[in-house]
Design an enzyme around this catalytic site. Structure first.
Site, PDB file in Angstrom:
ATOM      1  CG  HIS A 125      -1.906   0.995   1.378  1.00 27.91           C
ATOM      2  ND1 HIS A 125      -1.650   2.289   1.751  1.00 27.91           N
ATOM      3  CD2 HIS A 125      -3.249   0.931   1.170  1.00 27.91           C
ATOM      4  CE1 HIS A 125      -2.785   2.973   1.772  1.00 27.91           C
ATOM      5  NE2 HIS A 125      -3.772   2.175   1.427  1.00 27.91           N
ATOM      6  CG  ASP A 202       0.479  -2.557   6.168  1.00 27.77           C
ATOM      7  OD1 ASP A 202      -0.492  -2.690   6.931  1.00 27.77           O
ATOM      8  OD2 ASP A 202       0.456  -1.831   5.158  1.00 27.77           O
ATOM      9  CD  GLN A 205      -6.984  -4.378   3.807  1.00 25.05           C
ATOM     10  OE1 GLN A 205      -7.954  -5.067   4.126  1.00 25.05           O
ATOM     11  NE2 GLN A 205      -7.103  -3.101   3.512  1.00 25.05           N
ATOM     12  CE  LYS A 228      -7.230   0.110   6.094  1.00 24.62           C
ATOM     13  NZ  LYS A 228      -8.021   0.502   4.920  1.00 24.62           N
ATOM     14  CB  CYS A 366      -3.732   3.253  -1.640  1.00 26.05           C
ATOM     15  SG  CYS A 366      -4.882   4.578  -1.381  1.00 26.05           S
TER      16      CYS A 366
HETATM   17  N1  PLP Z   1      -1.762  -0.742   4.610  1.00 25.18           N
HETATM   18  C1  PLP Z   1      -2.705  -1.451   3.973  1.00 25.18           C
HETATM   19  C2  PLP Z   1      -2.377  -2.836   3.504  1.00 25.18           C
HETATM   20  C3  PLP Z   1      -3.969  -0.901   3.768  1.00 25.18           C
HETATM   21  O1  PLP Z   1      -4.898  -1.602   3.131  1.00 25.18           O
HETATM   22  C4  PLP Z   1      -4.226   0.415   4.233  1.00 25.18           C
HETATM   23  C5  PLP Z   1      -5.532   1.054   3.990  1.00 25.18           C
HETATM   24  O2  PLP Z   1      -6.249   0.700   3.076  1.00 25.18           O
HETATM   25  C6  PLP Z   1      -3.215   1.093   4.899  1.00 25.18           C
HETATM   26  C7  PLP Z   1      -1.994   0.494   5.061  1.00 25.18           C
HETATM   27  C8  PLP Z   1      -3.418   2.485   5.424  1.00 25.18           C
HETATM   28  O3  PLP Z   1      -4.347   2.483   6.457  1.00 25.18           O
HETATM   29  P1  PLP Z   1      -4.859   3.858   7.086  1.00 25.18           P
HETATM   30  O4  PLP Z   1      -5.349   4.684   5.936  1.00 25.18           O
HETATM   31  O5  PLP Z   1      -5.957   3.443   8.006  1.00 25.18           O
HETATM   32  O6  PLP Z   1      -3.726   4.492   7.790  1.00 25.18           O
END
Ligand code: PLP
Length: 408
Positions: A125, A202, A205, A228, A366
């Site tokens: 992401h 990370d 998900q 999430k 993203c």
């Molecule tokens: N990492 C992953 C794999 C994501 O799917 C997302 C959000 O879609 C993020 C990071 C970023 O999360 P946030 O916007 O809640 O900080």
């Protein structure tokens, strides 16, 4: 699909799912972007504001003590949820993005020098790419990327070749927010650790879909967002091993993070407070704890099993739709189905699904470099939570058939 999972009674806890959009019952399939909130989470927020709202850690009065207990209690709930060794290893942030930026800055300050390397993967992401690019620019370091094959899976042999003494950290997603593929973190982390390289996972998900045990994973850093995982927006978690938190300098300065402040010199608070400058979102953290308790009652293993069945069912049903093209060739997907309808732009598909009451995400999600690598351009993403049903999958398949017919 056979299941003992009582999805009907679970759905009653999510009032938003009862509404109609454009006259159609809402089918919410954008859970990878954000999840809906159960009654208990919203009730917790209301209760906190109506009965014990006061700033935490600072005052001797009762309301402040209650708010502090709820906030610090939430830290213990998060610790238990991901099986961290101690609650001091849980830092509250604004979300995954801020958690990663915190590590990129503070770890970078403490452990990185010009010429060093950071390793990420092709399926990250943007929030697990850009903070590392900023670090690399700041420190004149090099960002290296683990490639994937055409199916969308990491090339582990290439990964092994990229490891070396210059690599200071590996930052990698547990589950891809586009493909739904889960990376084999066990062997990946083991290999990095053999060369003394710490690993940031990370988990944005992953946490809402499968049990997570940061000690079993041996992750050095683990990040996720409350919104999430059925909690409120604006709250995130950074888990980090004590060793790193002790060595890393503060990320931001202000109240809470200090021990003594003098114009000549300031000393910092102990961990985790050293990384929590300013008033934290203590109502949000208490509500996140409520969300985690809610899913613990349902059982993470039950959620995982139900979603796996639902995803398999969806793959089968959608696979029968004329023009349906699945992205990637992944053996085991986690609640995420990325696709295109042959010859129809993803935005058109998304907009027409919306008019039929079905909420999905369209675009690059993203993860622009991943879609560039796969050579697909924008796609549609249907993503599930445990409150989704086979009827909803059926409606999605029927809607896609209708859209395909209209365009052909
Ligand atoms: N990492 C992953 C794999 C994501 O799917 C997302 C959000 O879609 C993020 C990071 C970023 O999360 P946030 O916007 O809640 O900080």
């Amino acid at each position: 699909m056979e299941s003992n999972f009582d999805v009907a009674s679970i759905r009653k806890q999510f009032p938003i799912l009862e509404q109609k959009v454009y006259g159609q019952p809402l089918v919410y399939l954008d859970n990878a972007a954000t999840t809906q909130k159960p009654r208990c989470v919203v009730k917790r927020i209301e209760e906190a504001y109506f009965s014990h709202n006061a700033n935490v850690h600072r005052a001797v009065h009762l309301l402040s003590q209650q708010a502090t207990e709820a906030h610090e209690g939430a830290r213990v709930v998060v610790q238990g949820f991901i099986n961290a060794a101690e609650s001091d290893e849980i830092v509250f942030t604004r979300g995954t993005t801020e958690s990663i930026n915190l590590v990129a800055f503070s770890f970078g300050e403490a452990f990185c020098r010009e010429g060093d390397e950071i390793l990420i993967s092709s399926m990250e992401h943007h929030s697990n790419i850009v903070p590392w690019q900023l670090l690399c620019e700041r420190k004149k370091m090099v960002l290296k990327v683990i490639p994937i094959n055409d199916d969308g899976c990491l090339l582990l042999d290439e990964y092994a070749k990229l490891l070396g003494p210059k690599v200071k950290l590996l930052a990698i997603t547990q589950i891809s927010n586009v493909l739904g593929v889960e990376n084999a973190l066990g062997p990946i982390i083991e290999l990095a650790h053999k060369q003394g390289i710490p690993v940031l996972v990370d988990g944005a998900q992953a946490v809402a879909h499968r049990p997570v045990d940061v000690q079993a994973l041996d992750a050095d850093f683990y990040t996720f967002s409350s919104h999430k995982i059925f909690g409120p927006t604006g709250v995130g978690v950074l888990y980090a091993k004590r060793f790193f938190l002790e060595k890393m300098p503060p990320y931001q300065g202000g109240g809470e993070m200090i021990d003594q402040v003098h114009f000549e010199k300031t000393t910092y608070n102990q961990i985790p407070f050293k990384f929590e400058a300013g008033t934290p979102d203590f109502i949000g953290t208490a509500a996140l704890a409520e969300a985690l308790r809610f899913i613990q009652k349902i059982g993470m293993d039950n959620i995982h099993a139900y979603e796996r069945q639902l995803t398999d069912y969806a793959l089968k049903e959608l696979g029968k739709v004329e023009g349906f093209q699945l992205l990637g060739n992944i053996p085991d997907r986690h609640a995420i189905i990325p696709f295109q309808l042959k010859g129809i732009h993803a935005y058109d598909v998304g907009m027409m699904l919306d008019k039929l009451g079905i909420a999905v995400r369209t675009g690059h999600h993203c993860a622009q470099p991943l879609l560039e690598r796969l050579g697909t351009g924008p796609c549609v993403r249907a993503s599930f939570a445990f409150y989704n049903t086979t009827e909803e999958v059926y409606r999605l398949a029927a809607a896609l058939r209708r859209i395909y017919k209209m365009f052909n």
